[in-house]
Design an enzyme around this catalytic site. Structure first.
Site, mmCIF file in Angstrom:
data_model
loop_
_atom_site.group_PDB
_atom_site.id
_atom_site.type_symbol
_atom_site.label_atom_id
_atom_site.label_comp_id
_atom_site.label_asym_id
_atom_site.label_seq_id
_atom_site.Cartn_x
_atom_site.Cartn_y
_atom_site.Cartn_z
ATOM 1 N N HIS A 104 1.695 4.446 -2.923
ATOM 2 C CA HIS A 104 1.749 5.915 -2.879
ATOM 3 C C HIS A 104 2.967 6.439 -3.641
ATOM 4 C CE1 HIS A 104 -1.660 6.420 -0.307
ATOM 5 N NE2 HIS A 104 -1.116 5.785 0.729
ATOM 6 N N HIS B 75 0.826 -1.206 0.000
ATOM 7 C CA HIS B 75 0.000 0.000 0.000
ATOM 8 C C HIS B 75 0.866 1.264 0.000
ATOM 9 C CE1 HIS B 75 -3.359 2.679 1.240
ATOM 10 N NE2 HIS B 75 -2.429 3.273 1.972
ATOM 11 N N GLU B 76 1.838 1.330 0.907
ATOM 12 C CA GLU B 76 2.687 2.530 0.998
ATOM 13 C C GLU B 76 3.549 2.686 -0.254
ATOM 14 O OE1 GLU B 76 1.848 4.671 3.086
ATOM 15 O OE2 GLU B 76 0.739 3.409 4.478
ATOM 16 N N ASP C 76 -4.870 7.382 -1.410
ATOM 17 C CA ASP C 76 -5.727 6.547 -0.573
ATOM 18 C C ASP C 76 -7.122 6.557 -1.171
ATOM 19 O OD1 ASP C 76 -4.036 5.656 1.541
ATOM 20 O OD2 ASP C 76 -4.127 7.650 2.443
#
Length: 179
Positions: A128, A124-125, A134
């Site tokens: 980014h 997920h990070e 998000d």
């Protein structure tokens, strides 16, 4: 005469090396003479500060490499300046992008202590860093829904829309236009 030959040879080596300095690999021309595509944009990451999360970060990077073609995440070589720095801390996981493909990922222990899956956090990070925002609230099938999917969600894979968005973000790497 030898100095001129040496200087000319050195200049030729430098000119041939410039395409390799920006992190992109260039494909050789095809046999039919068509213009070559530029291979995936290579982004390096340094997980030396990720502590107990290093293997989760490596797996998160591998998941992105399996999921998209236009960008590839690789561990930085020793002494190499990485595009993405990954560190562990006691806060909530977060990413601080500087620009597309560059920045710092914080693997926060607070989410892990609450029961969130480390590989999903890492993927997920890293998402980014690849330009994804998000998407909360969201279902477990959406990697970028993050914590809103709940602690039972262990899906670390981007869905088709997230994959397509990353491909679009880095499409210039495949045509040679992205720097």
């Amino acid at each position: 005469m030898h100095v001129r030959t040496l200087t000319g040879g050195l200049a030729a080596v430098l000119v041939m090396s410039f395409p390799l300095l920006d992190g992109r690999a260039v494909a050789a021309p095809s046999a039919d003479g068509a213009s070559p595509l530029v291979a995936a944009r290579v982004l390096t990451y340094d997980a030396s500060g990720a502590a107990e999360f290093k293997s989760a970060v490596d797996r998160g990077a591998a998941i992105w490499n399996e999921s998209v073609d236009s960008v590839e995440l690789r561990p930085a070589a020793s002494g190499q300046r990485a595009n993405i720095r990954v560190v562990a801390d006691n806060g909530w996981p977060r990413a601080v992008p500087g620009s597309l493909g560059n920045g710092t990922v914080y693997m926060g222990r607070q989410a892990v202590d609450q029961g969130y899956y480390t590989i999903r956090i890492a993927a997920h990070e890293l998402g980014h860093m690849l330009g994804l925002p998000d998407r909360k609230p969201g279902p477990c099938s959406s990697l970028m829904s993050g914590a809103s999917a709940g602690t039972a969600c262990t899906n670390p894979y981007p869905n088709a829309a997230e994959q397509a968005e990353v491909e679009e973000n880095f499409e210039g790497a495949r045509t040679g236009a992205l720097m």
